[in-house]
Scaffold this active site. Structure first.
Site, mmCIF file in Angstrom:
data_model
loop_
_atom_site.group_PDB
_atom_site.id
_atom_site.type_symbol
_atom_site.label_atom_id
_atom_site.label_comp_id
_atom_site.label_asym_id
_atom_site.label_seq_id
_atom_site.Cartn_x
_atom_site.Cartn_y
_atom_site.Cartn_z
ATOM 1 N N THR A 87 0.870 -1.174 0.000
ATOM 2 C CA THR A 87 0.000 0.000 0.000
ATOM 3 C C THR A 87 0.907 1.223 0.000
ATOM 4 O OG1 THR A 87 -1.637 -1.188 1.313
ATOM 5 C CG2 THR A 87 -1.851 1.196 1.215
ATOM 6 N N LYS A 162 -7.908 1.315 -3.183
ATOM 7 C CA LYS A 162 -7.537 0.892 -1.828
ATOM 8 C C LYS A 162 -7.699 2.032 -0.818
ATOM 9 C CE LYS A 162 -5.121 -1.149 1.522
ATOM 10 N NZ LYS A 162 -5.450 -2.354 2.236
HETATM 11 P P1 NAD Z 1 6.033 -5.655 7.361
HETATM 12 O O1 NAD Z 1 6.705 -4.474 7.985
HETATM 13 O O2 NAD Z 1 5.703 -6.843 8.205
HETATM 14 O O3 NAD Z 1 6.925 -6.191 6.109
HETATM 15 C C1 NAD Z 1 7.677 -5.367 5.267
HETATM 16 C C2 NAD Z 1 8.956 -6.117 4.931
HETATM 17 O O4 NAD Z 1 9.713 -5.369 3.983
HETATM 18 C C3 NAD Z 1 9.873 -6.336 6.144
HETATM 19 O O5 NAD Z 1 10.126 -7.727 6.305
HETATM 20 C C4 NAD Z 1 11.135 -5.541 5.797
HETATM 21 O O6 NAD Z 1 12.326 -6.150 6.261
HETATM 22 C C5 NAD Z 1 11.076 -5.561 4.279
HETATM 23 N N1 NAD Z 1 11.852 -4.482 3.661
HETATM 24 C C6 NAD Z 1 11.920 -3.171 4.011
HETATM 25 N N2 NAD Z 1 12.751 -2.511 3.187
HETATM 26 C C7 NAD Z 1 13.214 -3.421 2.300
HETATM 27 C C8 NAD Z 1 14.102 -3.354 1.203
HETATM 28 N N3 NAD Z 1 14.685 -2.207 0.839
HETATM 29 N N4 NAD Z 1 14.372 -4.485 0.511
HETATM 30 C C9 NAD Z 1 13.778 -5.668 0.863
HETATM 31 N N5 NAD Z 1 12.919 -5.800 1.901
HETATM 32 C C10 NAD Z 1 12.650 -4.682 2.606
HETATM 33 O O7 NAD Z 1 4.731 -5.072 6.662
HETATM 34 P P2 NAD Z 1 3.441 -5.897 6.186
HETATM 35 O O8 NAD Z 1 2.427 -5.915 7.284
HETATM 36 O O9 NAD Z 1 3.870 -7.178 5.558
HETATM 37 O O10 NAD Z 1 2.855 -4.895 5.081
HETATM 38 C C11 NAD Z 1 3.438 -4.798 3.787
HETATM 39 C C12 NAD Z 1 2.583 -3.869 2.958
HETATM 40 O O11 NAD Z 1 1.259 -4.367 2.881
HETATM 41 C C13 NAD Z 1 2.468 -2.448 3.524
HETATM 42 O O12 NAD Z 1 2.515 -1.535 2.452
HETATM 43 C C14 NAD Z 1 1.126 -2.447 4.219
HETATM 44 O O13 NAD Z 1 0.539 -1.163 4.274
HETATM 45 C C15 NAD Z 1 0.336 -3.379 3.314
HETATM 46 N N6 NAD Z 1 -0.800 -4.056 3.968
HETATM 47 C C16 NAD Z 1 -0.646 -4.606 5.202
HETATM 48 C C17 NAD Z 1 -1.736 -5.228 5.804
HETATM 49 C C18 NAD Z 1 -1.604 -5.858 7.166
HETATM 50 O O14 NAD Z 1 -2.634 -6.221 7.762
HETATM 51 N N7 NAD Z 1 -0.387 -6.039 7.707
HETATM 52 C C19 NAD Z 1 -2.973 -5.304 5.142
HETATM 53 C C20 NAD Z 1 -3.079 -4.764 3.851
HETATM 54 C C21 NAD Z 1 -1.975 -4.137 3.276
#
Ligand code: NAD
Length: 295
Positions: A87, A162
């Protein structure tokens, strides 16, 4: 299909695992998290993307997405599809898509709804922006990770859908919580309030499927001491993205702006960080009438 997967956090990890389970050849990279069993571990984003037919990113925000795109686009084969499921702000989604298309690749923004349980169970909803050709290539993969996919339009349309959805959700949850707090002060039983509203014109997903009052309605985070679920800071992120989009598109969104202010106060100064976004109900319970409503 040969897939590069970058970002293996709460969402990306289980999404990548479902692609592996479906028999795809997944090479995965994260700065911290380990790839799922059966995936090949890459040491950099570029290594994960090299030779892939589709590259999927699931990253925290638009700035990180732009940085990763700068690293991987130069190594993508012509015709590779860059599918971002994070997102992010609409402007970043469009900028990254343009970068990929200028390099002879295809690009889609494909953010998700459904949370960690949806990612784990393969029941996410995908809202997709981008060309028909890009959509047609990624569609079978989205069907593995989710149960519903809507092609919303051109590049950026997925992120637009979204944030509009989540702006409605944030404002609706806030007003549902304040209505329960008002009902309490009026001496109305919460179960009776639910019985009426859930079958009347005030019904909504927030009331009917995710009721913020403990012990009322279906099982929800309110029944588990407001453990998320969907954390308040993630709702704040999405409401801020909606306000950024409103500013960029010159749209008047006062309800969304107020919802963003309420969640900002809750997260930053009222211990809302880490609490489910329906925990506004106990917050409103403790407060009295404020005649100064500011936007
Ligand atoms: P998260 O923080 O658990 O995961 C993000 C991952 O990205 C981490 O493991 C981090 O190490 C990795 N990362 C960061 N920078 C990086 C880079 N330069 N190279 C490689 N990896 C890198 O977040 P999440 O909950 O998995 O959410 C991910 C996305 O999905 C976000 O944009 C969030 O808004 C969206 N989202 C989350 C949810 C939810 O319920 N968690 C629901 C819908 C959408």
């Amino acid at each position: 299909m040969k897939i590069g997967f970058i970002g293996l956090g709460n969402m990306g990890g289980p999404m990548a695992a479902n692609l592996v389970k479906a028999g795809h050849d997944v090479t995965a990279f994260d700065l911290v998290a380990e790839p799922p069993v059966g995936a090949t571990k890459a040491d950099t984003s570029a290594e994960a993307a090299t030779g892939a037919k589709v590259v999927i990113t699931m990253l925290p925000d638009g700035a990180i997405l732009r940085a990763v795109a700068t690293e991987i686009v130069p190594v993508l084969d012509q015709g590779t599809v860059f599918a971002d499921c994070s997102t992010v702000d609409v402007d970043s989604a469009k900028a990254v898509a343009k970068m990929a298309e200028d390099a002879g690749c295809l690009a889609v923004d494909a953010p998700v709804s459904g949370g960690i349980s949806g990612a784990t169970n393969g029941t996410l909803t995908f809202m997709v922006g981008g060309s028909d050709a890009g959509f047609d290539t990624v569609s079978p993969l989205l069907d593995v990770m989710g149960q519903k996919t809507v092609h919303c339009g051109a590049s950026g349309a997925g992120q637009s859908a979204k944030i509009c959805n989540n702006m409605i959700l944030g404002a609706t949850m806030a007003v549902t919580c304040e209505a329960f707090a008002l009902a309490d002060k009026l001496g109305l039983n919460r179960q009776k309030m639910f019985d009426v509203v859930s079958t009347s014109s005030g019904y909504s997903w927030s009331m009917n499927a995710y009721c913020p009052a403990p012990g009322v309605g279906p099982q929800s985070p309110s029944d588990n001491d407001y453990q998320p679920g969907f954390a308040s800071e993630l709702m704040l992120k999405d409401l801020r993205l909606a306000q950024a989009a409103a500013m960029s598109a010159d749209a008047d969104t006062p309800m969304g702006a107020l919802a963003a202010q309420i969640y900002e106060t809750f997260v930053e100064t009222e211990n809302g960080l880490g609490a489910d976004f329906s925990a506004l109900l106990p917050r409103f319970e403790k407060r009295g009438h404020d005649p100064k409503v500011k936007v």
